[in-house]
Design a protein around this motif. Structure first.
Motif, PDB file in Angstrom:
ATOM      1  N   TRP A  46      14.792   8.593  -3.777  1.00  0.00           N
ATOM      2  CA  TRP A  46      15.605   9.934  -3.182  1.00  0.00           C
ATOM      3  C   TRP A  46      15.437  10.876  -4.098  1.00  0.00           C
ATOM      4  O   TRP A  46      15.846  11.791  -3.713  1.00  0.00           O
ATOM      5  CB  TRP A  46      17.104   9.428  -2.906  1.00  0.00           C
ATOM      6  N   ASP A  47      14.753  10.573  -5.114  1.00  0.00           N
ATOM      7  CA  ASP A  47      14.741  11.923  -6.234  1.00  0.00           C
ATOM      8  C   ASP A  47      13.569  12.603  -6.165  1.00  0.00           C
ATOM      9  O   ASP A  47      13.225  13.421  -7.197  1.00  0.00           O
ATOM     10  CB  ASP A  47      15.057  11.500  -7.480  1.00  0.00           C
ATOM     11  N   GLY A  48      12.816  12.325  -5.038  1.00  0.00           N
ATOM     12  CA  GLY A  48      11.586  13.284  -4.991  1.00  0.00           C
ATOM     13  C   GLY A  48      10.302  12.510  -5.600  1.00  0.00           C
ATOM     14  O   GLY A  48       9.202  13.024  -5.906  1.00  0.00           O
ATOM     15  N   THR A  49      10.473  11.256  -5.867  1.00  0.00           N
ATOM     16  CA  THR A  49       9.341  10.432  -6.242  1.00  0.00           C
ATOM     17  C   THR A  49       8.827   9.428  -5.293  1.00  0.00           C
ATOM     18  O   THR A  49       8.056   8.438  -5.706  1.00  0.00           O
ATOM     19  CB  THR A  49       9.647   9.696  -7.718  1.00  0.00           C
ATOM     20  N   PHE A  50       8.835   9.783  -4.146  1.00  0.00           N
ATOM     21  CA  PHE A  50       8.476   8.791  -3.051  1.00  0.00           C
ATOM     22  C   PHE A  50       6.892   8.789  -3.418  1.00  0.00           C
ATOM     23  O   PHE A  50       6.442   7.329  -3.151  1.00  0.00           O
ATOM     24  CB  PHE A  50       8.834   9.115  -1.488  1.00  0.00           C
ATOM     25  N   ASP A  51       6.097   9.484  -3.478  1.00  0.00           N
ATOM     26  CA  ASP A  51       4.847   9.473  -3.153  1.00  0.00           C
ATOM     27  C   ASP A  51       4.117   8.671  -4.258  1.00  0.00           C
ATOM     28  O   ASP A  51       3.345   7.734  -4.095  1.00  0.00           O
ATOM     29  CB  ASP A  51       3.961  11.029  -3.568  1.00  0.00           C
ATOM     30  N   GLY A  52       4.795   8.558  -5.545  1.00  0.00           N
ATOM     31  CA  GLY A  52       4.426   7.795  -6.707  1.00  0.00           C
ATOM     32  C   GLY A  52       5.006   6.524  -6.509  1.00  0.00           C
ATOM     33  O   GLY A  52       4.239   5.276  -6.419  1.00  0.00           O
ATOM     34  N   TRP A  53       6.260   6.125  -5.821  1.00  0.00           N
ATOM     35  CA  TRP A  53       6.655   4.698  -5.265  1.00  0.00           C
ATOM     36  C   TRP A  53       5.814   4.144  -4.552  1.00  0.00           C
ATOM     37  O   TRP A  53       5.521   3.015  -4.813  1.00  0.00           O
ATOM     38  CB  TRP A  53       8.364   5.028  -5.136  1.00  0.00           C
ATOM     39  N   ILE A  54       5.456   4.792  -3.297  1.00  0.00           N
ATOM     40  CA  ILE A  54       4.995   4.226  -2.173  1.00  0.00           C
ATOM     41  C   ILE A  54       3.364   4.063  -2.869  1.00  0.00           C
ATOM     42  O   ILE A  54       2.991   2.820  -2.388  1.00  0.00           O
ATOM     43  CB  ILE A  54       4.933   4.963  -1.039  1.00  0.00           C
ATOM     44  N   ALA A  55       2.647   4.659  -3.714  1.00  0.00           N
ATOM     45  CA  ALA A  55       1.489   4.191  -4.329  1.00  0.00           C
ATOM     46  C   ALA A  55       1.543   3.158  -5.189  1.00  0.00           C
ATOM     47  O   ALA A  55       0.427   2.505  -4.901  1.00  0.00           O
ATOM     48  CB  ALA A  55       0.921   5.536  -4.908  1.00  0.00           C
ATOM     49  N   ASP A  56       2.637   2.827  -5.472  1.00  0.00           N
ATOM     50  CA  ASP A  56       2.716   1.544  -6.631  1.00  0.00           C
ATOM     51  C   ASP A  56       3.438   0.487  -5.847  1.00  0.00           C
ATOM     52  O   ASP A  56       3.298  -0.712  -6.594  1.00  0.00           O
ATOM     53  CB  ASP A  56       3.198   2.232  -8.069  1.00  0.00           C
ATOM     54  N   VAL A  57       4.160   0.588  -5.003  1.00  0.00           N
ATOM     55  CA  VAL A  57       4.872  -0.655  -4.521  1.00  0.00           C
ATOM     56  C   VAL A  57       4.208  -1.702  -4.125  1.00  0.00           C
ATOM     57  O   VAL A  57       3.205  -1.424  -3.343  1.00  0.00           O
ATOM     58  CB  VAL A  57       6.230  -0.252  -3.557  1.00  0.00           C
ATOM     59  N   GLU A  58       4.751  -3.146  -4.499  1.00  0.00           N
ATOM     60  CA  GLU A  58       4.026  -4.068  -3.783  1.00  0.00           C
ATOM     61  C   GLU A  58       4.895  -5.100  -3.003  1.00  0.00           C
ATOM     62  O   GLU A  58       6.113  -4.798  -3.049  1.00  0.00           O
ATOM     63  CB  GLU A  58       3.575  -4.902  -5.112  1.00  0.00           C
ATOM     64  N   VAL A  59       4.365  -5.703  -2.182  1.00  0.00           N
ATOM     65  CA  VAL A  59       4.954  -6.806  -1.478  1.00  0.00           C
ATOM     66  C   VAL A  59       6.193  -7.415  -2.072  1.00  0.00           C
ATOM     67  O   VAL A  59       7.403  -7.452  -1.654  1.00  0.00           O
ATOM     68  CB  VAL A  59       4.005  -7.791  -0.758  1.00  0.00           C
ATOM     69  N   GLU A  60       5.748  -7.986  -3.278  1.00  0.00           N
ATOM     70  CA  GLU A  60       6.871  -8.455  -4.152  1.00  0.00           C
ATOM     71  C   GLU A  60       7.969  -7.632  -4.505  1.00  0.00           C
ATOM     72  O   GLU A  60       9.315  -8.106  -4.499  1.00  0.00           O
ATOM     73  CB  GLU A  60       6.322  -9.107  -5.297  1.00  0.00           C
ATOM     74  N   ASP A  61       7.855  -6.389  -4.658  1.00  0.00           N
ATOM     75  CA  ASP A  61       8.610  -5.561  -5.157  1.00  0.00           C
ATOM     76  C   ASP A  61       9.723  -5.383  -3.697  1.00  0.00           C
ATOM     77  O   ASP A  61      10.857  -5.472  -3.993  1.00  0.00           O
ATOM     78  CB  ASP A  61       8.167  -4.096  -5.299  1.00  0.00           C
ATOM     79  N   LEU A  62       9.176  -5.358  -2.665  1.00  0.00           N
ATOM     80  CA  LEU A  62       9.808  -5.031  -1.395  1.00  0.00           C
ATOM     81  C   LEU A  62      10.858  -6.725  -1.304  1.00  0.00           C
ATOM     82  O   LEU A  62      12.050  -6.532  -0.820  1.00  0.00           O
ATOM     83  CB  LEU A  62       9.094  -4.799  -0.098  1.00  0.00           C
TER      84      LEU A  62
END
Length: 120
Positions: free
Chosen positions: A2-18
């Motif tokens: 929510w702090d504007g870092t979605f692009d970086g988060w979505i690029a790095d998130v993995e199934v395990e993180d979810l």
């Protein structure tokens, strides 16, 4: 996110993180497509994750991004048309406020014509 870092988060998130966050890729997809907060850039960033989403969901994310862009362009066009109409209305009201003399003003320089007639 929510702090504007979605692009970086979505690029790095993995199934395990979810999974650790009690979620999955399908739930993330639904949130992105059903939300009013997701921008076209965020939807496009998510669509780049073909390893996280199915090909159908990637296609739907791209379609959602186009829809957001199209809606924004339509809103800009409507606003521009509204501003143009307001300016036109204001100019018409200003002209009417000046009275009949202003309405009869044809741009002809009456003073110059009078001087010419007087000299002839």
């Amino acid at each position: 996110v929510w702090d504007g870092t979605f692009d970086g988060w979505i690029a790095d998130v993995e199934v395990e993180d979810l999974a650790r966050a009690k979620g999955d890729a399908n739930r993330l997809f639904q949130v992105l497509c059903d939300s009013q907060w997701a921008s076209d850039a965020e939807l496009e960033a998510a669509a780049r994750r073909a390893d996280l989403f199915t090909s159908r969901n990637v296609s739907l994310l791209k379609k959602a991004a186009r829809k957001v862009r199209d809606k924004a362009l339509e809103e800009q066009r409507r606003e521009a048309a509204r501003v143009k109409a307001e300016k036109k209305k204001a100019a018409k009201l200003e002209k009417a406020a000046k009275g009949p003399a202003a309405a009869a003003d044809d741009g002809f320089d009456d003073a110059a014509w009078a001087r010419y007639c007087a000299s002839a």
